[in-house]
Write a protein that holds these residues in place. Sequence first.
Motif, short mmCIF file in Angstrom:
data_model
loop_
_atom_site.label_atom_id
_atom_site.label_comp_id
_atom_site.label_asym_id
_atom_site.label_seq_id
_atom_site.Cartn_x
_atom_site.Cartn_y
_atom_site.Cartn_z
N PHE A 284 0.83 -1.21 0.00
CA PHE A 284 0.00 0.00 0.00
C PHE A 284 0.87 1.25 0.00
O PHE A 284 0.68 2.15 -0.83
N PHE A 285 1.81 1.34 0.91
CA PHE A 285 2.61 2.56 1.02
C PHE A 285 3.61 2.72 -0.12
O PHE A 285 4.02 3.83 -0.44
N MET A 286 4.00 1.61 -0.75
CA MET A 286 4.92 1.70 -1.89
C MET A 286 4.18 1.83 -3.22
O MET A 286 4.81 1.94 -4.28
N ALA A 287 2.85 1.82 -3.20
CA ALA A 287 2.06 1.76 -4.43
C ALA A 287 2.25 3.01 -5.29
O ALA A 287 2.34 4.13 -4.79
N ALA A 291 -5.42 2.70 -7.74
CA ALA A 291 -6.52 1.73 -7.70
C ALA A 291 -6.13 0.50 -6.88
O ALA A 291 -6.94 -0.04 -6.11
N ALA A 292 -4.88 0.05 -7.03
CA ALA A 292 -4.41 -1.10 -6.26
C ALA A 292 -4.36 -0.76 -4.77
O ALA A 292 -4.73 -1.58 -3.92
N ALA A 293 -3.93 0.47 -4.45
CA ALA A 293 -3.88 0.90 -3.05
C ALA A 293 -5.28 0.96 -2.46
O ALA A 293 -5.52 0.53 -1.32
N GLU A 325 3.42 6.58 -0.12
CA GLU A 325 3.87 7.12 1.16
C GLU A 325 4.47 8.51 0.98
O GLU A 325 4.16 9.44 1.74
N GLY A 326 5.34 8.67 -0.02
CA GLY A 326 5.95 9.97 -0.26
C GLY A 326 4.92 11.04 -0.59
O GLY A 326 5.01 12.18 -0.13
#
Length: 358
Positions: A284-287, A291-293, A325-326
């Motif tokens: 999730f945080f690297m997505a 849509a995937a997140a 995340e960023g």
Amino acid sequence: MDVPLGDWLVTAYDRISILHVATALLLVAVFALALWLGGGTEGRRGVWRRLLLGLALSLAAVAVLGVVFPGFYRSTLATDDPVIQSLVSQVREMQPIRFWTRAGLSDLLIDIGGTLLALPFVPLVLWGAPDGATRRLAVVWTVTLLATLAAALAYLRFVVEFAAPGAIGVAGLMAVAAAALSAVRPVVRVAALLLVALLGTVGLPAIGLQLKASLDKAEGCDAADLSAYLRVTPPVSAPPGGPDPIVMLNNFNLTPRLAYETPFRFVAASYHRGAAAIRDAMVFFMATDDAAAQSILGRREVALVILCRSGMAPQPPEQPPGNLEGRLLSGEGVPAFLAQLPLPERLGRDFVAYTVKR
């Protein structure tokens, strides 16, 4: 049963499995054979004979385990999952106690505690123990204490194994203190023994907790501040009679305390058993695909996303450019399904929070 009948012969390194049953049986065999083969000889010679037999049989048992269960000694690290390998290598309880630093000193005081006071008396115990069974017991306790202390200093999680010899050490310290104070007035002796008892049980850990609290505040992302906020002014609440809302947090090391102290559930924690949850949180945080997140948030029924400004902990193997995340930390490119939550000024210096739109 912890393990279904059909999985009894499946090897697992970090939970009860055939490996641990085999280890227990080999331990019984080592002791039984050492006593049987070493019997019939009395005195010091018999002790040395059983000791050497026990050593030889122990090495043989370790060799058997190594052949039948390759890599058994790596325990939790015996996994091919790169996500879990990355996590375990960074989890706080898998780190050494660096007692020469302030953080390591706080860990030492909290987790080793009053046993530190007993360590200087180890030579006295060995020197003063009479020959025979008492001296052998003193030697066994000393070796166990030092071995578990070394293990705890190497990996914080082994303080659990340290608990038993440590408690014996503090009890022995009480006996030494009582003998040393036998000539003083009863009131003074009782007061001194109470002081030793307090230091040996809760005194040093309390000092360590105070030191840790000051370090947490200095380093930022203090779990205490976030915990107080979630308890006193929860930004989302559960429906009447429904389950507690779920939080996606980017610092897994904060999860255990927050899950214990607040009316929230959390997706992932710094614990290797929750591999699927850890992977979902990291993905999730690297997505880079919103849509995937969003799909992960829906599947995990997340109501609140909270980020520590110092970044994900443990760190993932790699973070692609433009990762979620960023973007959430900077407030730029935030997906439409998230709404930033205003935080109190002090808390906002360390954390960013978003509610999930439904």
